[in-house]
Enzyme design. Sequence first.
Site, PDB file in Angstrom:
ATOM      1  N   ARG A 257      11.513  -7.543   2.868  1.00 46.31           N
ATOM      2  CA  ARG A 257      11.755  -6.159   3.272  1.00 46.31           C
ATOM      3  C   ARG A 257      12.557  -5.941   4.594  1.00 46.31           C
ATOM      4  O   ARG A 257      13.615  -5.364   4.615  1.00 46.31           O
ATOM      5  CB  ARG A 257      10.186  -5.470   3.348  1.00 46.31           C
ATOM      6  CG  ARG A 257      10.494  -4.052   3.766  1.00 46.31           C
ATOM      7  CD  ARG A 257       9.413  -3.272   3.800  1.00 46.31           C
ATOM      8  NE  ARG A 257       8.666  -3.433   5.154  1.00 46.31           N
ATOM      9  CZ  ARG A 257       7.495  -2.936   5.175  1.00 46.31           C
ATOM     10  NH1 ARG A 257       6.714  -2.365   4.338  1.00 46.31           N
ATOM     11  NH2 ARG A 257       6.705  -3.012   6.347  1.00 46.31           N
TER      12      ARG A 257
ATOM     13  N   LYS B 182       0.950  -1.303  -0.028  1.00 45.53           N
ATOM     14  CA  LYS B 182      -0.124  -0.102  -0.074  1.00 45.53           C
ATOM     15  C   LYS B 182       0.775   1.387   0.071  1.00 45.53           C
ATOM     16  O   LYS B 182       0.560   2.134  -0.723  1.00 45.53           O
ATOM     17  CB  LYS B 182      -1.118  -0.024   1.117  1.00 45.53           C
ATOM     18  CG  LYS B 182      -0.336   0.413   2.460  1.00 45.53           C
ATOM     19  CD  LYS B 182      -1.484   0.315   3.440  1.00 45.53           C
ATOM     20  CE  LYS B 182      -0.847  -0.021   4.859  1.00 45.53           C
ATOM     21  NZ  LYS B 182       0.017   0.932   5.317  1.00 45.53           N
TER      22      LYS B 182
ATOM     23  N   ARG C 185      13.926  -2.919   8.571  1.00 38.81           N
ATOM     24  CA  ARG C 185      12.907  -1.722   9.387  1.00 38.81           C
ATOM     25  C   ARG C 185      12.702  -2.333  10.743  1.00 38.81           C
ATOM     26  O   ARG C 185      12.696  -3.490  10.883  1.00 38.81           O
ATOM     27  CB  ARG C 185      11.536  -1.731   8.733  1.00 38.81           C
ATOM     28  CG  ARG C 185      10.943  -0.196   8.508  1.00 38.81           C
ATOM     29  CD  ARG C 185       9.912  -0.196   7.654  1.00 38.81           C
ATOM     30  NE  ARG C 185       8.647  -0.439   8.366  1.00 38.81           N
ATOM     31  CZ  ARG C 185       7.348  -0.339   8.093  1.00 38.81           C
ATOM     32  NH1 ARG C 185       7.143   0.265   6.597  1.00 38.81           N
ATOM     33  NH2 ARG C 185       6.287  -0.371   8.852  1.00 38.81           N
TER      34      ARG C 185
ATOM     35  N   ARG D 120       1.606  -6.707  14.199  1.00 37.03           N
ATOM     36  CA  ARG D 120       0.797  -5.571  13.120  1.00 37.03           C
ATOM     37  C   ARG D 120      -0.233  -6.306  12.304  1.00 37.03           C
ATOM     38  O   ARG D 120      -1.337  -5.638  12.039  1.00 37.03           O
ATOM     39  CB  ARG D 120       1.905  -5.243  12.475  1.00 37.03           C
ATOM     40  CG  ARG D 120       2.628  -3.771  13.224  1.00 37.03           C
ATOM     41  CD  ARG D 120       4.195  -3.621  12.687  1.00 37.03           C
ATOM     42  NE  ARG D 120       4.115  -3.236  11.371  1.00 37.03           N
ATOM     43  CZ  ARG D 120       4.964  -3.758  10.362  1.00 37.03           C
ATOM     44  NH1 ARG D 120       5.742  -4.745  10.977  1.00 37.03           N
ATOM     45  NH2 ARG D 120       5.048  -3.500   9.168  1.00 37.03           N
TER      46      ARG D 120
ATOM     47  N   ARG E 100      -6.918   3.854  11.121  1.00 39.59           N
ATOM     48  CA  ARG E 100      -6.406   2.428  11.278  1.00 39.59           C
ATOM     49  C   ARG E 100      -7.516   1.642  12.215  1.00 39.59           C
ATOM     50  O   ARG E 100      -7.354   0.568  12.458  1.00 39.59           O
ATOM     51  CB  ARG E 100      -5.194   2.309  11.909  1.00 39.59           C
ATOM     52  CG  ARG E 100      -4.011   1.765  11.153  1.00 39.59           C
ATOM     53  CD  ARG E 100      -2.702   1.902  11.918  1.00 39.59           C
ATOM     54  NE  ARG E 100      -1.923   1.023  11.638  1.00 39.59           N
ATOM     55  CZ  ARG E 100      -0.964   1.491  10.717  1.00 39.59           C
ATOM     56  NH1 ARG E 100      -0.917   2.400   9.877  1.00 39.59           N
ATOM     57  NH2 ARG E 100       0.166   0.469  10.308  1.00 39.59           N
TER      58      ARG E 100
HETATM   59  P1  ADP Z   1       2.696  -0.908   8.201  1.00 37.09           P
HETATM   60  O1  ADP Z   1       1.207  -0.814   7.592  1.00 37.09           O
HETATM   61  O2  ADP Z   1       3.600  -1.869   7.731  1.00 37.09           O
HETATM   62  O3  ADP Z   1       2.220  -1.384   9.822  1.00 37.09           O
HETATM   63  P2  ADP Z   1       3.260   1.910   8.518  1.00 37.09           P
HETATM   64  O4  ADP Z   1       4.040   2.513   8.022  1.00 37.09           O
HETATM   65  O5  ADP Z   1       1.710   2.371   7.920  1.00 37.09           O
HETATM   66  O6  ADP Z   1       3.223   0.550   8.501  1.00 37.09           O
HETATM   67  O7  ADP Z   1       3.075   2.305   9.938  1.00 37.09           O
HETATM   68  C1  ADP Z   1       4.147   1.947  10.907  1.00 37.09           C
HETATM   69  C2  ADP Z   1       3.726   2.256  12.437  1.00 37.09           C
HETATM   70  O8  ADP Z   1       3.492   3.575  12.551  1.00 37.09           O
HETATM   71  C3  ADP Z   1       2.549   1.461  12.929  1.00 37.09           C
HETATM   72  O9  ADP Z   1       2.737   0.128  13.380  1.00 37.09           O
HETATM   73  C4  ADP Z   1       2.074   2.392  14.256  1.00 37.09           C
HETATM   74  O10 ADP Z   1       2.851   2.032  15.188  1.00 37.09           O
HETATM   75  C5  ADP Z   1       2.409   3.548  13.787  1.00 37.09           C
HETATM   76  N1  ADP Z   1       1.279   4.256  12.993  1.00 37.09           N
HETATM   77  C6  ADP Z   1       1.095   4.561  11.706  1.00 37.09           C
HETATM   78  N2  ADP Z   1      -0.318   4.974  11.461  1.00 37.09           N
HETATM   79  C7  ADP Z   1      -0.940   4.977  12.670  1.00 37.09           C
HETATM   80  C8  ADP Z   1      -2.107   5.190  13.064  1.00 37.09           C
HETATM   81  N3  ADP Z   1      -3.075   5.652  12.215  1.00 37.09           N
HETATM   82  N4  ADP Z   1      -2.598   5.170  14.505  1.00 37.09           N
HETATM   83  C9  ADP Z   1      -1.649   4.450  15.287  1.00 37.09           C
HETATM   84  N5  ADP Z   1      -0.368   4.412  14.952  1.00 37.09           N
HETATM   85  C10 ADP Z   1       0.138   4.627  13.631  1.00 37.09           C
END
Ligand code: ADP
Length: 202
Positions: free
Chosen positions: A137, A23, A143, A154, A98
Amino acid sequence: MSDTSASSLAPRLLIVGPQGSGKGTQGARIAELFGIPAISTGDVFRAHVRDQTELGAQVKSVIDAGDLVSDELTFALLRDRLSQGDTGTGFLLDGFPRNLAQLGLLDSFLAPRDEPLTAVIALDVPREVSISRLSERARIEGRADDTDEAIAKRLEIYERDTAPILEVYRDHGIVCAVDGVGELDAVTDRIVRALGERGITV
Ligand code: ADP
């Protein structure tokens, strides 16, 4: 009365998919094609961690463990970003909302402006594909939240808290489901076609 103002035509998109669905990559490509900013809350947090800001220090351990940052903190950040001038022509959100609480917060921001989301791209990939992409990845990018334990957490949070937001948007009739398996270009084409079918064109 038809409203043809720029803001009513502006694509306001959200891309949703499990970790490893691509995504982030597809969101950036679609935003570029439409000439709108891609707003990724994960990227914003990672930039803060990298730059060692106060916020970065506050969220680092939460993110590394695969947990979510608080709804309030994340929304405050998103609201500030959405208030910047470059979102007038539209935007693409990646990573927010989310969960259902965040969906309510976003709605409380967009509804009074009369600027609801116009489409939600739901990227479908089977769990095995997600997991194999994430371990790849982890090998390449390293990461901090791509450890086996954080990945499992996650994905669990995704299934439990994030997937239900698609039900709400489906009820609003704005979900475009797209098969996320295949070459990057093929998936991008599918998304562009699905948006086109809803009158959202480049
Ligand atoms: P992924 O979808 O691979 O988990 P993201 O890059 O979208 O990765 O997000 C990485 C981290 O950033 C999440 O695991 C969380 O800790 C934090 N994060 C991102 N967006 C949110 C959100 N909307 N609410 C809470 N935490 C968030």
